[in-house]
Design a protein around this motif. Structure first.
Motif, PDB file in Angstrom:
ATOM      1  N   GLY A 279      70.066  31.193  63.043  1.00 40.30           N
ATOM      2  CA  GLY A 279      68.617  31.382  63.060  1.00 40.30           C
ATOM      3  C   GLY A 279      68.222  32.829  63.217  1.00 40.30           C
ATOM      4  N   GLU A 280      69.051  33.598  63.916  1.00 41.82           N
ATOM      5  CA  GLU A 280      68.801  35.025  64.079  1.00 41.82           C
ATOM      6  C   GLU A 280      69.137  35.784  62.793  1.00 41.82           C
TER       7      GLU A 280
ATOM      8  N   PRO B  57      66.142  33.989  59.749  1.00 42.92           N
ATOM      9  CA  PRO B  57      65.023  33.181  60.257  1.00 42.92           C
ATOM     10  C   PRO B  57      64.125  32.654  59.148  1.00 42.92           C
TER      11      PRO B  57
ATOM     12  N   PRO C 230      66.954  34.056  68.154  1.00 42.61           N
ATOM     13  CA  PRO C 230      66.422  33.816  66.820  1.00 42.61           C
ATOM     14  C   PRO C 230      64.916  33.950  66.676  1.00 42.61           C
TER      15      PRO C 230
ATOM     16  N   LEU D 295      62.624  31.664  66.744  1.00 43.76           N
ATOM     17  CA  LEU D 295      62.050  30.533  66.013  1.00 43.76           C
ATOM     18  C   LEU D 295      61.435  29.530  66.997  1.00 43.76           C
TER      19      LEU D 295
ATOM     20  N   SER E 258      61.549  26.515  69.014  1.00 41.39           N
ATOM     21  CA  SER E 258      62.831  25.962  69.438  1.00 41.39           C
ATOM     22  C   SER E 258      62.657  24.873  70.484  1.00 41.39           C
TER      23      SER E 258
ATOM     24  N   SER F 161      55.431  25.612  63.787  1.00 40.41           N
ATOM     25  CA  SER F 161      55.769  26.590  62.760  1.00 40.41           C
ATOM     26  C   SER F 161      54.593  26.844  61.833  1.00 40.41           C
TER      27      SER F 161
END
Length: 306
Positions: A139-140, A143, A244, A246, A248, A305
């Motif tokens: 994810g990092e 992304p 990351p 994101l 989560s 998101s």
């Protein structure tokens, strides 16, 4: 003379399997599998035909689970998600061609390429236990490929390595170069299927079916590079700290006896804004034990998101 990397042993198939036969067996059990080619490893993926109107779940199995373990999850969630299951290099039928594929960073890079190749819409990436660290790093790295991230049974890197030495390799056998690879090959069915899965599973896992399927895949000659993974990851000079950024979520199943002493919130160092869930009716395999919970959390992350 250059030293031989002991992890080369985990790139060697079982007696009688050449690469052509390994590939045949990798694709034989389920008709929705394929192999992603990389110079360091081929990667087995399971992904039915993609429906662009649906969001996606990408799951990284935690051994002895393999793509075959996900029949029930895919049936339960297939009308709401594109579901892809991808085995790590060195595990299942993602055979590593080189020991380098078993390094943490190379594993993450190879899987990132395998995921990007699928072009899945609005994907939530799911990783359990050590695979949670892999998922966080993926994810990092990329992304833009993901709408969210779910990690389960995952501590921070130091916590996972401590857990591996105290719960997986209590006597240090797997950490011993060469001997660890040989010992685990000889004992992997007894150690991971007969004992380990029963020790860590929660009450919702259909344990007998899970064990039967895992034995079948092991007997077919799948890869299980646990000793090499432990040796490679514990030898890293710099401890990774993937962040990351994101949407989560973190899941802990507290029926998992192996993680009783783990600092469960340590993973929040990497995912400070994550939703945090603890459930006493779940164990080491929350994705397999409660697909509906994974779906609910994934939908919540997708909403965030947007």
């Amino acid at each position: 003379m250059a030293c031989v990397d002991p992890c080369i042993l985990d790139t060697l198939p079982f007696s009688g399997l050449d690469e052509q036969e390994m590939r045949r067996r990798a694709l034989a059990s389920r008709d929705d599998t394929d192999l992603f080619e990389h110079e360091l490893s081929f990667v087995r993926r399971r992904c039915p035909a993609i429906k662009p109107e649906l969001p996606s779940l990408i799951l990284l199995p935690d051994g002895p689970a393999t793509v075959e373990s996900y029949d029930a999850l895919m049936e339960a969630l297939g009308d709401r998600f594109n579901v892809a299951v991808i085995e790590l290099p060195g595990f299942g039928f993602s055979y590593a061609r080189a020991a380098q594929a078993l390094e943490f960073e190379d594993t993450c890079t190879i899987l990132t390429l395998a995921i990007a190749d699928l072009q899945l819409p609005r994907a939530v990436l799911v990783g359990a236990c050590i695979q949670g660290l892999v998922a966080a790093r993926i994810g990092e790295l990329a992304p833009e490929l993901f709408a969210g991230l779910i990690v389960a049974q995952t501590a921070d890197f130091e916590g996972e390595m401590r857990w591996a030495s105290e719960s997986i390799d209590m006597h240090g056998n797997l950490a011993e170069p060469f001997q660890g690879q040989i010992n685990f090959r000889l004992a992997r069915e007894r150690a991971t299927v007969d004992w380990w899965s029963a020790y860590v599973a929660g009450p919702k896992l259909p344990l007998e079916d899970f064990q039967t399927q895992a034995r079948k895949v092991l007997k077919c000659g799948c890869s299980y590079a646990l000793a090499s993974q432990i040796q490679k990851w514990q030898a890293m000079d710099v401890v990774p700290e993937p962040k990351p950024g994101l949407p989560s979520a973190v899941i802990w199943g507290t029926s998992d006896k192996s993680h009783a002493g783990t600092d469960k919130r340590s993973i929040l160092r990497y995912l400070p804004d994550a939703d945090y869930v603890e459930r006493d009716d779940l164990g080491h395999f929350p994705d397999l034990e409660s697909p509906q919970l994974i779906a609910e959390i994934a939908h919540a992350l997708l909403a965030r998101s947007r």
